[in-house]
Design a protein around this motif. Structure first.
Motif, PDB file in Angstrom:
ATOM      1  N   LEU A 170      11.660  -4.275 -21.753  1.00 42.09           N
ATOM      2  CA  LEU A 170      11.479  -3.440 -20.574  1.00 42.09           C
ATOM      3  C   LEU A 170       9.987  -3.326 -20.316  1.00 42.09           C
ATOM      4  CD1 LEU A 170      12.826  -1.404 -18.483  1.00 42.09           C
ATOM      5  CD2 LEU A 170      12.028   0.361 -20.040  1.00 42.09           C
ATOM      6  N   ALA A 171       9.565  -3.670 -19.116  1.00 42.35           N
ATOM      7  CA  ALA A 171       8.142  -3.647 -18.770  1.00 42.35           C
ATOM      8  C   ALA A 171       7.912  -2.717 -17.584  1.00 42.35           C
ATOM      9  CB  ALA A 171       7.649  -5.053 -18.435  1.00 42.35           C
ATOM     10  N   VAL A 172       6.970  -1.783 -17.748  1.00 42.77           N
ATOM     11  CA  VAL A 172       6.581  -0.863 -16.680  1.00 42.77           C
ATOM     12  C   VAL A 172       5.127  -1.138 -16.343  1.00 42.77           C
ATOM     13  CG1 VAL A 172       6.385   1.550 -15.964  1.00 42.77           C
ATOM     14  CG2 VAL A 172       8.194   0.871 -17.562  1.00 42.77           C
ATOM     15  N   ARG A 173       4.854  -1.426 -15.081  1.00 38.76           N
ATOM     16  CA  ARG A 173       3.502  -1.791 -14.659  1.00 38.76           C
ATOM     17  C   ARG A 173       3.076  -0.951 -13.462  1.00 38.76           C
ATOM     18  NH1 ARG A 173       3.723  -3.756 -18.876  1.00 38.76           N
ATOM     19  NH2 ARG A 173       3.569  -5.939 -19.534  1.00 38.76           N
ATOM     20  N   PHE A 174       1.771  -0.627 -13.417  1.00 38.23           N
ATOM     21  CA  PHE A 174       1.180   0.114 -12.302  1.00 38.23           C
ATOM     22  C   PHE A 174       0.145  -0.779 -11.626  1.00 38.23           C
ATOM     23  CE2 PHE A 174       2.413   3.035 -15.639  1.00 38.23           C
ATOM     24  CZ  PHE A 174       3.123   4.022 -14.958  1.00 38.23           C
ATOM     25  N   GLU A 175       0.204  -0.865 -10.306  1.00 33.30           N
ATOM     26  CA  GLU A 175      -0.741  -1.692  -9.554  1.00 33.30           C
ATOM     27  C   GLU A 175      -1.240  -0.919  -8.336  1.00 33.30           C
ATOM     28  OE1 GLU A 175       0.967  -5.422  -8.536  1.00 33.30           O
ATOM     29  OE2 GLU A 175       1.524  -5.939 -10.590  1.00 33.30           O
ATOM     30  N   GLU A 176      -2.537  -1.083  -8.056  1.00 36.87           N
ATOM     31  CA  GLU A 176      -3.143  -0.389  -6.923  1.00 36.87           C
ATOM     32  C   GLU A 176      -3.863  -1.378  -6.026  1.00 36.87           C
ATOM     33  OE1 GLU A 176      -6.065   3.457  -6.117  1.00 36.87           O
ATOM     34  OE2 GLU A 176      -6.373   2.209  -7.895  1.00 36.87           O
ATOM     35  N   GLU A 177      -3.674  -1.216  -4.711  1.00 31.15           N
ATOM     36  CA  GLU A 177      -4.412  -1.988  -3.711  1.00 31.15           C
ATOM     37  C   GLU A 177      -5.280  -0.995  -2.933  1.00 31.15           C
ATOM     38  OE1 GLU A 177      -1.814  -4.313  -1.294  1.00 31.15           O
ATOM     39  OE2 GLU A 177      -0.551  -4.905  -2.989  1.00 31.15           O
ATOM     40  N   ILE A 178      -6.503  -0.832  -3.411  1.00 30.99           N
ATOM     41  CA  ILE A 178      -7.375   0.206  -2.856  1.00 30.99           C
ATOM     42  C   ILE A 178      -7.657  -0.029  -1.373  1.00 30.99           C
ATOM     43  CG2 ILE A 178      -9.669   1.270  -3.007  1.00 30.99           C
ATOM     44  CD1 ILE A 178      -9.682   0.602  -5.973  1.00 30.99           C
ATOM     45  N   GLY A 181      -4.720   1.125   0.663  1.00 31.70           N
ATOM     46  CA  GLY A 181      -4.178   2.445   0.391  1.00 31.70           C
ATOM     47  C   GLY A 181      -2.774   2.396  -0.165  1.00 31.70           C
ATOM     48  N   ARG A 182      -2.483   1.341  -0.920  1.00 36.60           N
ATOM     49  CA  ARG A 182      -1.130   1.100  -1.401  1.00 36.60           C
ATOM     50  C   ARG A 182      -1.097   1.149  -2.927  1.00 36.60           C
ATOM     51  NH1 ARG A 182       3.029  -1.172   1.381  1.00 36.60           N
ATOM     52  NH2 ARG A 182       4.749  -2.078   0.203  1.00 36.60           N
ATOM     53  N   PHE A 183       0.005   1.644  -3.445  1.00 34.11           N
ATOM     54  CA  PHE A 183       0.183   1.751  -4.883  1.00 34.11           C
ATOM     55  C   PHE A 183       1.630   1.395  -5.210  1.00 34.11           C
ATOM     56  CE2 PHE A 183       1.275   4.082  -8.742  1.00 34.11           C
ATOM     57  CZ  PHE A 183       0.241   3.690  -9.575  1.00 34.11           C
ATOM     58  N   SER A 184       1.834   0.698  -6.311  1.00 37.73           N
ATOM     59  CA  SER A 184       3.200   0.314  -6.670  1.00 37.73           C
ATOM     60  C   SER A 184       3.417   0.445  -8.175  1.00 37.73           C
ATOM     61  CB  SER A 184       3.504  -1.121  -6.225  1.00 37.73           C
ATOM     62  OG  SER A 184       2.715  -2.049  -6.945  1.00 37.73           O
ATOM     63  N   ILE A 185       4.658   0.719  -8.535  1.00 38.61           N
ATOM     64  CA  ILE A 185       5.105   0.768  -9.925  1.00 38.61           C
ATOM     65  C   ILE A 185       6.290  -0.179 -10.038  1.00 38.61           C
ATOM     66  CG2 ILE A 185       5.869   2.232 -11.829  1.00 38.61           C
ATOM     67  CD1 ILE A 185       4.922   4.652 -10.160  1.00 38.61           C
ATOM     68  N   SER A 186       6.263  -1.059 -11.012  1.00 42.65           N
ATOM     69  CA  SER A 186       7.387  -1.968 -11.200  1.00 42.65           C
ATOM     70  C   SER A 186       8.054  -1.697 -12.542  1.00 42.65           C
ATOM     71  CB  SER A 186       6.936  -3.434 -11.122  1.00 42.65           C
ATOM     72  OG  SER A 186       6.132  -3.772 -12.229  1.00 42.65           O
ATOM     73  N   ILE A 252       4.363   2.929  -2.743  1.00 43.22           N
ATOM     74  CA  ILE A 252       3.817   4.148  -2.153  1.00 43.22           C
ATOM     75  C   ILE A 252       2.670   3.740  -1.230  1.00 43.22           C
ATOM     76  CG2 ILE A 252       2.611   6.318  -2.586  1.00 43.22           C
ATOM     77  CD1 ILE A 252       4.076   6.468  -5.259  1.00 43.22           C
ATOM     78  N   GLN A 253       2.848   3.976   0.062  1.00 43.23           N
ATOM     79  CA  GLN A 253       1.845   3.636   1.063  1.00 43.23           C
ATOM     80  C   GLN A 253       1.388   4.925   1.723  1.00 43.23           C
ATOM     81  OE1 GLN A 253       0.617   0.360   2.391  1.00 43.23           O
ATOM     82  NE2 GLN A 253      -0.859   1.901   3.053  1.00 43.23           N
ATOM     83  N   GLU A 254       0.111   5.266   1.548  1.00 41.99           N
ATOM     84  CA  GLU A 254      -0.399   6.488   2.154  1.00 41.99           C
ATOM     85  C   GLU A 254      -0.266   6.407   3.672  1.00 41.99           C
ATOM     86  OE1 GLU A 254      -1.211   9.155   0.777  1.00 41.99           O
ATOM     87  OE2 GLU A 254      -1.457   8.592  -1.328  1.00 41.99           O
ATOM     88  N   ARG A 255       0.113   7.522   4.272  1.00 39.11           N
ATOM     89  CA  ARG A 255       0.239   7.557   5.730  1.00 39.11           C
ATOM     90  C   ARG A 255      -1.127   7.333   6.372  1.00 39.11           C
ATOM     91  NH1 ARG A 255       5.035  10.001   7.585  1.00 39.11           N
ATOM     92  NH2 ARG A 255       6.236  11.089   5.979  1.00 39.11           N
ATOM     93  N   GLU A 256      -1.141   6.536   7.437  1.00 34.56           N
ATOM     94  CA  GLU A 256      -2.389   6.288   8.165  1.00 34.56           C
ATOM     95  C   GLU A 256      -2.492   7.253   9.331  1.00 34.56           C
ATOM     96  OE1 GLU A 256      -2.518   2.278   9.391  1.00 34.56           O
ATOM     97  OE2 GLU A 256      -2.632   1.440   7.359  1.00 34.56           O
ATOM     98  N   ALA A 257      -3.722   7.665   9.600  1.00 34.01           N
ATOM     99  CA  ALA A 257      -3.946   8.530  10.757  1.00 34.01           C
ATOM    100  C   ALA A 257      -3.677   7.762  12.038  1.00 34.01           C
ATOM    101  CB  ALA A 257      -5.389   9.069  10.745  1.00 34.01           C
TER     102      ALA A 257
END
Length: 267
Positions: A170-178, A181-186, A252-257
Motif C-alpha cells: 500500500l503506497a500513500v503519496r503527496f504531490e503539490e503543483e505550486i 495551486g493544486r495538491f493531490s494525494i494518491s 484538491i484545487q484551490e478556488r480561483e478568484a
C-alpha cells in the motif's frame, strides 16, 4: 452590492417611478439573500450528515481484528507492543468519533491516516508493507475536510489487499503543483488488477453522486465533500495502479478568484 455586500438597501426620496424601482430592487436582494442562506445551510447540513455517516461506518471486522491482535500480544506477554497498540487505538477512535470542527489541518488528517496504517500493519504482519510518503511542509496547515484519507486507505486494505498472503503493498503519496495551486494525494495498492470497464464504472459512480455498494458510499461522500469545499475541479478519481491494483487520487484545487473579484481587488 457589486462587490458582494448584499445586506444594504438603496433609497430614493421621491415617491415616483424610481422609488418603485428601488423598492422592487431591494425586495429582490432580500429574496436573493434568503435563497443564498438557505442553499448554504442545506449544503452545510448535508456535509455534516455525510460526516456523521462516515463516523458511523466503523467496520466491525476492524474492531474484531484489532482486539484479536491485542489479545495475542497479551497472551505472548508482548507488553511493549500492547502499550503502543492501545495508544494507537485510543488515538484512532478519538479522532474518528469526536465532534470537533469539520475542517482540520492536512497534517492532522495525515497523522490519523498514518496511525490507521500502523494499526493495520500489525494486523497484516509479514503480509503487507505500507509506504507512507512525506507531506510537503508547505501543505501541512492547509485546511481540508476531516476523514477524507483514512476511509480510502481502509477500502484498499479491505477490498484490495485482504486476500494477500504475502507481498502486499500500500503506497500513500503527496504531490503539490505550486504553480497551479493544486495538491493531490494518491492511495495505491497492488491488489487484483481491474479492467478499464471497472475503472470507468467506479468513476461513473462518482459523477452520478450515488453508489449501491456499501464500500463505495463513504468514497462518494468524500468526493462530494471535497467538491463542496473546493469546487468542481476537486474530488476523487480512480486509475489503474502502477503495481497492478487500483489507484485512488484525491485532487484538491484551490478556488480561483473570478475576473470581477480581481477587478475589485485592484480598485
Amino acid at each position: 452590492m457589486e462587490k458582494g455586500k448584499l445586506d444594504v438597501e438603496i433609497t430614493h426620496a421621491r415617491n415616483d417611478e424610481f422609488g418603485f424601482l428601488f423598492q422592487r430592487f431591494n425586495g429582490m436582494m432580500r429574496n436573493l439573500n434568503h435563497l443564498i442562506d438557505q442553499v448554504y445551510k442545506q449544503q452545510i447540513l448535508a456535509q455534516q450528515a455525510e460526516l456523521k455517516q462516515l463516523q458511523s461506518q466503523i467496520n466491525p471486522h476492524f474492531l474484531y481484528n484489532t482486539y484479536f491482535v491485542l489479545y495475542n500480544m497479551a497472551m505472548t506477554e508482548d507488553y511493549d507492543n500492547v502499550k503502543l497498540f492501545t495508544h494507537q487505538l485510543g488515538s484512532y477512535f478519538k479522532y474518528i468519533t469526536r465532534n470537533a470542527a469539520e475542517d482540520v489541518p492536512l497534517h492532522v488528517e495525515a497523522d490519523h491516516a498514518r496511525t490507521y496504517c500502523d494499526i493495520q500493519s500489525l494486523r497484516f504482519y509479514n503480509r503487507i508493507v505500507v509506504e507512507f510518503g512525506d507531506l510537503p511542509s508547505s501543505c501541512r496547515d492547509r485546511l481540508v475536510p476531516r476523514l477524507i484519507l483514512q476511509p480510502i486507505i481502509e477500502n484498499a486494505f479491505e477490498h484490495g489487499l485482504a486476500d494477500k498472503k504475502s507481498g502486499g503493498l500500500l503506497a500513500v503519496r503527496f504531490e503539490e503543483e505550486i504553480e497551479n495551486g493544486r495538491f493531490s494525494i494518491s492511495v495505491e495498492d497492488n491488489g487484483p488488477a481491474v479492467t478499464d470497464e471497472r475503472v470507468r464504472e467506479l468513476n461513473g459512480m462518482l459523477s452520478i453522486g450515488s453508489a449501491d455498494a456499501i464500500e463505495m458510499t463513504a468514497i462518494v461522500n468524500i468526493h462530494r465533500r471535497l467538491r463542496l469545499k473546493f469546487g468542481e475541479n476537486s474530488g476523487l478519481g480512480f486509475r489503474h495502479g502502477s503495481h497492478g491494483g487500483v489507484r485512488v487520487i484525491i485532487n484538491i484545487q484551490e478556488r480561483e478568484a473570478t475576473s470581477d473579484e480581481t477587478t475589485h481587488d485592484r480598485r
